[in-house]
Motif scaffolding. Structure first.
Motif, short mmCIF file in Angstrom:
data_model
loop_
_atom_site.label_atom_id
_atom_site.label_comp_id
_atom_site.label_asym_id
_atom_site.label_seq_id
_atom_site.Cartn_x
_atom_site.Cartn_y
_atom_site.Cartn_z
N GLU A 34 -9.58 -29.09 11.55
CA GLU A 34 -10.40 -28.98 12.40
C GLU A 34 -11.77 -28.45 12.00
O GLU A 34 -12.88 -28.77 12.68
N ARG A 35 -11.71 -27.60 11.11
CA ARG A 35 -12.94 -26.84 10.58
C ARG A 35 -13.88 -28.07 9.85
O ARG A 35 -13.55 -29.04 9.25
N ARG A 36 -15.24 -27.81 10.14
CA ARG A 36 -16.05 -28.53 9.61
C ARG A 36 -16.63 -28.31 8.29
O ARG A 36 -16.76 -29.01 7.47
N THR A 37 -16.60 -26.85 7.85
CA THR A 37 -17.17 -26.60 6.75
C THR A 37 -16.47 -25.20 6.18
O THR A 37 -16.12 -24.34 6.82
N MET A 38 -16.03 -25.24 4.66
CA MET A 38 -15.31 -24.27 4.40
C MET A 38 -15.62 -24.31 2.70
O MET A 38 -15.44 -25.41 2.15
N ILE A 39 -16.32 -23.26 2.12
CA ILE A 39 -16.24 -23.24 0.56
C ILE A 39 -14.62 -23.02 0.05
O ILE A 39 -13.96 -22.00 0.69
N LEU A 40 -14.39 -23.87 -0.63
CA LEU A 40 -13.10 -23.40 -1.47
C LEU A 40 -13.14 -23.04 -2.85
O LEU A 40 -12.70 -22.03 -3.34
N GLN A 41 -14.33 -23.52 -3.71
CA GLN A 41 -14.60 -22.90 -5.04
C GLN A 41 -16.04 -23.24 -5.49
O GLN A 41 -16.35 -24.36 -5.06
N TYR A 42 -16.55 -22.46 -6.04
CA TYR A 42 -18.04 -22.72 -6.50
C TYR A 42 -18.03 -22.21 -8.04
O TYR A 42 -17.57 -21.10 -8.35
N ARG A 43 -18.76 -22.91 -8.87
CA ARG A 43 -19.20 -22.61 -10.39
C ARG A 43 -20.59 -22.83 -10.53
O ARG A 43 -21.24 -23.79 -10.10
N ILE A 44 -20.98 -21.93 -11.22
CA ILE A 44 -22.39 -22.12 -11.65
C ILE A 44 -22.63 -21.52 -13.10
O ILE A 44 -21.96 -20.39 -13.34
N SER A 45 -23.63 -22.15 -13.90
CA SER A 45 -23.84 -21.58 -15.15
C SER A 45 -25.47 -21.70 -15.49
O SER A 45 -26.12 -22.60 -14.86
N ASN A 46 -25.91 -20.86 -16.33
CA ASN A 46 -27.06 -20.79 -16.76
C ASN A 46 -28.27 -20.96 -15.51
O ASN A 46 -29.09 -21.74 -15.54
N TYR A 47 -28.24 -19.97 -14.78
CA TYR A 47 -29.26 -19.87 -13.67
C TYR A 47 -29.54 -18.46 -13.41
O TYR A 47 -28.76 -17.40 -13.22
N MET A 48 -30.88 -18.04 -13.90
CA MET A 48 -31.41 -16.61 -13.64
C MET A 48 -30.96 -15.63 -14.40
O MET A 48 -30.57 -15.93 -15.64
N SER A 49 -30.06 -14.89 -13.85
CA SER A 49 -29.48 -13.73 -14.76
C SER A 49 -27.97 -14.33 -15.02
O SER A 49 -27.18 -13.32 -15.83
N ILE A 50 -27.63 -15.35 -14.54
CA ILE A 50 -26.07 -15.89 -14.80
C ILE A 50 -26.10 -16.99 -16.10
O ILE A 50 -26.90 -17.59 -15.97
N GLY A 51 -25.31 -16.38 -17.10
CA GLY A 51 -25.46 -17.02 -18.37
C GLY A 51 -24.33 -18.18 -18.41
O GLY A 51 -24.30 -19.14 -17.79
N HIS A 52 -23.22 -17.90 -18.97
CA HIS A 52 -22.07 -18.95 -19.04
C HIS A 52 -21.45 -18.89 -17.82
O HIS A 52 -21.66 -18.11 -16.76
N MET A 53 -20.68 -20.12 -17.64
CA MET A 53 -20.02 -20.44 -16.31
C MET A 53 -19.22 -19.21 -15.68
O MET A 53 -18.68 -18.58 -16.28
N VAL A 54 -19.61 -19.11 -14.54
CA VAL A 54 -18.74 -18.07 -13.51
C VAL A 54 -17.98 -18.57 -12.47
O VAL A 54 -18.66 -19.90 -12.02
N GLU A 55 -16.96 -18.42 -12.10
CA GLU A 55 -16.09 -19.19 -11.06
C GLU A 55 -15.78 -18.21 -9.73
O GLU A 55 -15.47 -17.07 -9.99
#
Length: 297
Positions: A34-55
């Motif tokens: 029924e839910r319209r929106t839910m984050i399940l997982q997010y990965r980001i790398s090389n953004y501002m103070s974030i270097g290698h991939m974080v999850e």
């Protein structure tokens, strides 16, 4: 038309188990569909103070005392704890960047990792898995300072695999939408939205549901309503008084499974007693790298 590859689920991330629960409807959690929106997982790398991939995951693995079978649920609130200058705000800002890029289509030169980039590719990757209108999607984009290198949108099928809706390399695109021209700095997802493609409407609506506020901004905080199907990213939640913090998180808890809230904090929110162990993440710097972990997941 189907893109010529099919990616199997990575069972280690737990999303396949999540889908099984959605289908089996164990413990009466039919609200998933029924839910319209839910984050399940997010990965980001090389953004501002974030270097290698974080999850980061909004998935909880729980073992029931009466059985050895593991069950999985989706978290409706979570907190990232960490000292100053560890990347908490940058983490939330990366989601804001992706949201704005998808919704506006405007190219903004990305601020890459400012630390020691030795051994790291000079490109930034965003990858987010989410539930929108009863379906699980994965959207990702990789770019450098000049152009988009890769972009993809996958949808989950009943056979525990992701099927691509489209896959992009630079300006070459293959998928179910046929041939569509796209510029090197233009998201194909945005082009589809502008063209009124109904199949990606749930995805665009999902990005529109993300609300980012700073706890320092009292005006913004007063406007938080916990509307059904919205995702709230609250930075600097420890700036709230204990009373205000308790009221806020109690409010979201009372909203149950109708919305999600993810917040950051430098100081402990233990007095609020709003978070369970599996809802607490720790963020730190190690050798100039951002480390994000949750000992429970």
């Amino acid at each position: 038309m189907t893109v010529g590859f099919k990616r199997k689920f990575d069972f280690s991330c737990g999303i396949a188990v999540c889908w099984n629960i959605i289908r089996a409807n164990e413990r009466g959690e039919s609200l998933f569909l029924e839910r319209r929106t839910m984050i399940l997982q997010y990965r980001i790398s090389n953004y501002m103070s974030i270097g290698h991939m974080v999850e980061f995951k909004m998935i909880s693995r729980r073992t029931q005392l009466e059985t050895t079978r593991e069950k999985l649920g989706v978290l409706y609130k979570s907190v990232l704890y960490g000292p100053e200058a560890t990347g908490k705000s940058c983490f939330l800002d990366s989601i804001r960047f992706l949201r704005d890029f998808v919704l506006t289509g405007k190219w903004i030169k990305i601020e890459r990792f400012a630390g020691d980039a030795k051994g790291m590719e000079r490109k930034t990757t965003f990858q987010i898995t989410f539930l929108a209108e009863g379906k699980i999607y994965e959207y990702g984009v990789t770019l450098d300072t000049r152009k988009i290198l890769e972009e993809w949108l996958l949808i989950h099928n009943d056979d525990t695999s992701f099927e691509p809706l489209f896959k992009r390399q630079i300006t070459e695109i293959e998928g179910v939408f046929g041939k569509v021209s796209v510029k090197p700095r233009q998201l194909f997802l945005y082009v589809l939205a502008e063209n009124g493609e109904q199949q990606i409407e749930p995805v665009v609506n999902w990005f529109q549901s993300i609300v980012i506020v700073n706890a320092d901004d009292h005006y913004q905080m007063e406007r938080l309503k916990g509307n059904r199907g919205e995702i709230y990213l609250v930075d600097n939640a420890d700036q709230l008084s204990v009373k205000k913090g308790a009221e806020l998180f109690r409010y979201f808890s009372n909203r149950g499974k109708e919305c999600q809230v993810i917040c950051t904090a430098q100081e402990s929110l233990a007095d609020v007693k709003a978070f369970l162990p599996n809802e607490i993440w720790f963020i730190a710097k190690r050798n100039d790298e951002t480390i994000l972990n949750n000992s429970v997941l």
